[in-house]
Design an enzyme around this catalytic site. Structure first.
Site, PDB file in Angstrom:
ATOM      1  N   GLU A 131      40.935  38.838  36.149  1.00 47.69           N
ATOM      2  CA  GLU A 131      41.387  40.161  36.620  1.00 47.69           C
ATOM      3  C   GLU A 131      42.295  40.817  35.585  1.00 47.69           C
ATOM      4  O   GLU A 131      43.189  40.178  35.040  1.00 47.69           O
ATOM      5  CB  GLU A 131      42.159  39.987  37.933  1.00 47.69           C
ATOM      6  CG  GLU A 131      42.697  41.276  38.524  1.00 47.69           C
ATOM      7  CD  GLU A 131      43.598  41.004  39.733  1.00 47.69           C
ATOM      8  OE1 GLU A 131      43.084  41.054  40.862  1.00 47.69           O
ATOM      9  OE2 GLU A 131      44.800  40.731  39.543  1.00 47.69           O
ATOM     10  N   TYR A 168      41.837  49.294  37.406  1.00 45.92           N
ATOM     11  CA  TYR A 168      41.728  47.913  37.877  1.00 45.92           C
ATOM     12  C   TYR A 168      40.344  47.398  37.501  1.00 45.92           C
ATOM     13  O   TYR A 168      39.340  48.077  37.728  1.00 45.92           O
ATOM     14  CB  TYR A 168      41.913  47.850  39.401  1.00 45.92           C
ATOM     15  CG  TYR A 168      41.679  46.465  39.971  1.00 45.92           C
ATOM     16  CD1 TYR A 168      42.734  45.578  40.125  1.00 45.92           C
ATOM     17  CD2 TYR A 168      40.400  46.034  40.326  1.00 45.92           C
ATOM     18  CE1 TYR A 168      42.532  44.303  40.616  1.00 45.92           C
ATOM     19  CE2 TYR A 168      40.179  44.757  40.823  1.00 45.92           C
ATOM     20  CZ  TYR A 168      41.248  43.898  40.967  1.00 45.92           C
ATOM     21  OH  TYR A 168      41.034  42.639  41.454  1.00 45.92           O
TER      22      TYR A 168
END
Lengths: 291, 385
Positions: free
Chosen positions: B190, B102
């Site tokens: 993101e 992530y």
């Protein structure tokens, strides 16, 4: 006594000839604020006339400060010029800058905050209604007709919701020391803790009302500060309990992101810190009056 | 404003972040053609502005152009959490996935700085990771004057156990993601997941990006990327008029000046047993035209059975609001009951205007909410009978 502004405040209005700037300068002067100068680039040497006085207009804040000894500024300029106005006021050595402008990009505010860290200037706002010390000085747009001198300090992220609470206090005969709107943007010049600390140190303030809203964790941090450092009683209200997650509720900062920024989390933190939280702004006054 | 995955990833790629080869299709035939050009194995991904696409069946693997066409047919038009799928992204499948990471750049409001956030637990709901295993989330703040520094990405890479030979590439990706964040006035960029492929390369398989609405005036290219089809009609009209409007599921429409007071008005309606139909902030200094537009937007919702108007005048003047209400009622014929509460600047003048038109008024917010809830309940009851 009071915090931030009083009879000794000498105010310069940045954007004094604009629509909002000129209207609210009239209002501030009518309230008794000592407006000593205005700034509108290109209109230096002209005068701004109110019902009672003529205020000199300057091309720059630096000139306004040199000529009038201004020690506070209020910014009524559009968003694309607003950060420049903040830098200009700080560069001219003004210790208190109140920025009412809405829609300043967040990344610009990050740079402003970083710049101000090494300066003596305190910024209030942006996107805030300003502040008012009843009977002495109003900087911004909080209606002068709804306040009354007294001993309750009010600090809030909201504009009209603050008016609502202050009006209810005044109607019930409870006056205020100073009412401060810190604004609802994600990055602010002054936060709850800064103002709570000033109220704690102000001998005229006996208790404090803190009005928060969803988004961020400033209320949770304030709760921790209150638990550790405040001897004065704090009563609170949190707006946005029914707001859906992921939607920006008007203010850029008022958004529940995933699991953070919820009203429940804020109310719990405040309750744990011994702060009484009203479920209806009409009830805040009852809580303030009860012993 | 949120961007679609394909838009976000294209912007990432402009800053050197490696993304899969792929293209967007709005018909099954296009999906087939893109898959053929990509040479087979692809992933077909619904492009909607909401999470949970995979769980809803909006993300599927295809091995041939035929399969991709069939899947596109199935996914296009699908309803995912109220969003209709109008486009699918056809991406070449990553050649084997060894690890999922992530990686995001976002704003830390508390520290007032952009922040890099990374975790070895990629591909999962990051909020859940943060809650259950906060130690698996690694962060570093970015000083705008300095940008992303090498030591920071080295620290993150080592903390998430990234193989040493990928650290250089990882630094370029983080720096590129921040550059993309900064140049586009994002509030979030993101990548979830950033994968290590079977060939030992980093690849941004999924992307998400939110833009700071306050910066759209200087980001005209991004403004054009807004997917107006995903924005409800009423919200679009409100946005163009300078009103803040969010539709909700209840039956009591509200019009308020100021965001904090608007949220509070919704809360109080709920407190008195009602259900708000919307959030509507007409803003500071609203003129009668805006009030009229606001009221029209509220009444365009067929669920609305009562309207509560709560205005505390500071900049906004009560008489302007009263005129706006009457103007709107001239334009929109309605028998939906209304309760108006005016306080502050020129409230007296406003109330006089409304009294002449025999409108229901209230002195306090509580009283106004109580009256609106009662009025809505009566309408509901009458409709049931």
């Amino acid at each position: 006594m009071s915090i931030l502004v009083d009879k000794n405040t000498r105010l310069v209005v940045q954007g004094i000839t604009g629509r909002e700037g000129s209207f609210h300068t009239q209002q501030m002067v009518a309230f008794g604020t000592n407006v000593v100068a205005g700034v509108t680039p290109g209109k230096g040497g002209q005068w701004f006339e109110t019902d009672s006085q003529k205020i000199p207009i300057f091309d720059s804040v630096k000139k306004a400060v040199e000529a009038t000894g201004a020690n506070a500024s209020v910014i009524f300029v559009p968003a694309r010029f607003a950060t420049d106005a903040i830098y200009e006021a700080s560069d001219a050595g003004i210790p208190l800058v109140v920025c009412l402008t809405e829609y300043i990009p967040v990344l610009d505010m990050i740079e402003v905050r970083s710049y101000l860290d090494s300066k003596q200037t305190r910024l209030l706002g942006p996107n805030c209604p300003g502040l008012i010390t009843p009977g002495q000085c109003k900087v911004g747009i909080i209606p002068g007709s709804i306040v009354k001198p007294g001993n309750v300090g009010v600090v809030s992220k909201s504009g009209t919701l603050t008016y609502e609470v202050v009006y209810a206090l005044t109607e019930r005969g409870i006056g205020q020391s100073t009412c401060v709107g810190i604004g609802g943007d994600p990055i602010q010049g002054t936060d709850f803790i800064d103002v709570l600390q000033m109220f704690e140190e102000d001998p005229e303030t006996e208790q404090v009302i803190m009005i928060g809203e969803i988004g961020g964790n400033a209320e949770e941090k304030a709760a921790a500060y209150i638990a550790q450092h405040m001897s004065k009683r704090v009563t609170s209200f949190i707006a946005g309990r029914t707001a859906p997650p992921g939607r920006r509720m008007g203010h850029a900062g008022a958004i529940v992101e995933g699991r953070s920024g919820t009203a429940e989390s804020k109310i719990k933190a405040l309750n744990d810190a011994g702060v009484r939280v009203a479920d209806n702004p009409d009830n805040i006054v009852d809580l303030v009056m009860s012993s | 404003m949120n961007l679609h995955e394909y838009q976000a990833k294209r912007l990432f790629a402009e800053h050197g972040v490696p993304i899969p080869q792929g293209d967007v299709a709005s018909t099954p035939a296009e999906a087939r053609e893109i898959t053929r050009e990509l040479g087979g194995k692809v992933v077909v991904k619904a492009q909607v502005l909401t999470g949970g696409r995979g769980k809803a069946g909006g993300v599927k693997l295809a091995n041939t152009a035929d399969e991709a066409e069939a899947l596109a047919k199935q996914i296009l038009g699908m309803d995912i959490k109220g969003f209709k799928v109008r486009r699918v992204l056809i991406d070449k499948q990553a050649p084997g996935i060894d690890q999922e990471i992530y990686l995001a750049v976002l704003i830390d409001r508390g520290r007032r700085l952009p922040m890099i956030m990374a975790s070895a637990a990629g591909g999962m709901d990051i909020e859940e990771v943060a809650e259950k295993t906060p130690e698996k989330i690694i962060t570093a703040h970015i000083e705008p004057a300095l940008g992303v520094r090498g030591y920071q990405t080295t620290y993150i890479a080592s903390q998430i156990d990234l193989p040493r030979e990928l650290w250089r590439d990882f630094h370029k990706i983080v720096a590129g993601l921040y550059e993309c964040f900064k140049r586009n006035d994002a509030s979030l960029t993101e990548i979830n997941p950033l994968v290590i492929t079977g060939e030992g390369k980093l690849l941004a398989v999924d992307g998400k990006m939110s833009i700071d609405d306050n910066a759209l005036s200087r980001q005209s290219r991004l403004g054009e990327m807004r997917d107006v089809a995903e924005e409800p009609e009423a919200e679009r009209e409100a946005r163009l008029t300078g009103i803040n409007f969010i539709k909700l599921d209840g039956n009591i429409g509200c019009m308020v000046n100021g965001a904090g007071l608007a949220m509070t008005t919704m809360d109080i309606i709920k407190l008195f047993g009602g259900d708000p139909a919307n959030f509507l902030d007409i803003g500071g200094g609203a003129k009668s035209d805006q009030v009229a537009t606001g009221l029209r937007l509220i009444l365009s919702d067929p669920n609305v059975e009562a309207v509560l108007i709560n205005i505390f005048g500071g900049i906004t003047r009560g008489d302007e609001v009263a005129k706006g209400i009457l103007q709107a009622l001239d334009e929109v014929q309605t028998n939906v009951p209304m309760v108006v509460r005016l306080a502050g600047t020129n409230a007296k003048e406003g109330r006089a205007i409304l009294a002449d038109a025999s409108m229901e008024t209230a002195d306090t917010l509580s009283e106004a909410a109580r009256k609106a809830v009662a009025a809505a309940a009566e309408v509901t009851k009458a409709n049931q009978e």
